[in-house]
Design an enzyme around this catalytic site. Sequence first.
Site, short mmCIF file in Angstrom:
data_model
loop_
_atom_site.label_atom_id
_atom_site.label_comp_id
_atom_site.label_asym_id
_atom_site.label_seq_id
_atom_site.Cartn_x
_atom_site.Cartn_y
_atom_site.Cartn_z
N ARG A 38 0.82 -1.22 0.00
CA ARG A 38 0.00 0.00 0.00
C ARG A 38 0.85 1.26 0.00
NH1 ARG A 38 -4.91 -1.96 4.01
NH2 ARG A 38 -6.34 -2.51 2.33
N LYS A 203 -15.52 -15.92 7.10
CA LYS A 203 -16.96 -15.77 7.33
C LYS A 203 -17.77 -15.57 6.06
CE LYS A 203 -17.22 -13.48 11.78
NZ LYS A 203 -17.43 -12.08 12.18
N GLY A 359 -6.32 -6.05 0.62
CA GLY A 359 -5.13 -5.86 1.42
C GLY A 359 -4.58 -7.17 1.95
N GLY A 383 -12.16 -4.73 1.21
CA GLY A 383 -13.55 -4.34 1.46
C GLY A 383 -14.08 -3.47 0.33
C1 3PG Z 1 -8.43 -2.01 4.87
O1 3PG Z 1 -7.51 -2.42 5.54
O2 3PG Z 1 -9.25 -2.76 4.33
C2 3PG Z 1 -8.54 -0.53 4.63
O3 3PG Z 1 -7.38 0.14 5.01
C3 3PG Z 1 -9.76 0.00 5.32
O4 3PG Z 1 -9.63 -0.20 6.70
P1 3PG Z 1 -10.94 -0.38 7.60
O5 3PG Z 1 -11.58 -1.67 7.15
O6 3PG Z 1 -10.45 -0.41 9.00
O7 3PG Z 1 -11.84 0.80 7.32
#
Ligand code: 3PG
Length: 402
Positions: A38, A203, A359, A383
């Site tokens: 990242r 999950k 990630g 996400g």
């Molecule tokens: C992640 O690690 O998916 C992003 O940096 C977003 O982080 P978060 O899910 O804590 O908002």
Amino acid sequence: MQTTEDLLAGDVRGKRVLVRSDLNVPLDADRNITDDGRVRASVPTIKALSDAGAKVIVVAHLGRPKGAPEEKYSLQPVVGRLSELLGRDVAFASDTVGESAKEVVAGLADGDVAVLENLRFNPGETSKDEAERGAFADELAGLADAYVSDGFGVVHRKQASVYDIATRLPAHAGGLVRAEVEVLKRLTQDPQRPYAVVLGGAKVSDKLGVIANLLGTADRLLIGGGMVFTFLAAQGHEVGKSLLEADQVETVKGYLEEAKAKGVEIVLPTDIVVADSFSADSPHETVAADAIPADKMGLDIGPESATLFADQLSDCKTVFWNGPMGAFELAPFAAGTPALAQALVDATKNGALTVVGGGDSAAAVRQLGFADSDFGHISTGGGASLEYLEGKTLPGIDILSK
Ligand code: 3PG
Ligand code: MG
């Protein structure tokens, strides 16, 4: 939508540009970065602005602190790596909108780069209360003349530095956000077929929305990881002590029926590596997926399943993958995930567009020794890419087009 290029085409020298990056990297116990993907992905936008003489103020989060400073979530460890990659000094402020940040920003010369401390040390960043978030966004906006949204991993979050700030400063989409969205468009708008999606991870409840939507777009859905057991239970099989979300069994049954009706293949593992407990030294063996002993726990897909999955990907033109196939942090259960990664690498060589989403999955393939260039695209957002595939509106992107 204004972009960094528009900003660069104007007179950016001497302007204070606040860049929202995603620098949420995994750290080990000594706070060394274990995957800098990242940080590397964030460099081009920061560098382009710095090279053009902007005063670059980078804001980001690390982990999920609860609105107050906590040393283990400091962004400090990231600053050194960013400085190395940029080949120039990077200043660091020990707060986000306080005295330190103001002083650091005031001290920036043209082309200088600073990182401000973790945004989430401030309750306003993630608050659900519009006014509280807005007040924090006002403070952030007060530090800069323009805003660039480049943290793709957080564009699905309606947070002050992602969403609210874009209404307070001239806002621009950064190159990383645009590149990620371009790839995801190729998965959602008329993907080349066969199109397979591989989902893993613990999950099923995290992936319900995306599964429901994919039943309308993908040709094949391959399921691995802890999610498998809720699918096997939905087919009426014993899953022993494996991870099971009993409250999702009915929903999953519905998906299996819907998939059948729509001609979408749901491919489940045919063999499973089981053990007595979640531990590297627990005795383990491989059993048929429909014959898991009642006292055993499934922790990886088996070798036959790995071959089946590879076969199912071999003729694909488009593949998206999110989530590990097993407990790959424990050696006896670590074979499924690299086998799947290798199947994507082979599909890439056969001309498929392969996307590793996220990630954690991205960090996993790099830890396993794969190169970024082995895949079509390694996303910086897990996400965010799943929500995109789910068909949701991503607040951080939506606001940039307003
Ligand atoms: C992640 O690690 O998916 C992003 O940096 C977003 O982080 P978060 O899910 O804590 O908002
Ligand atoms: Mg995450």
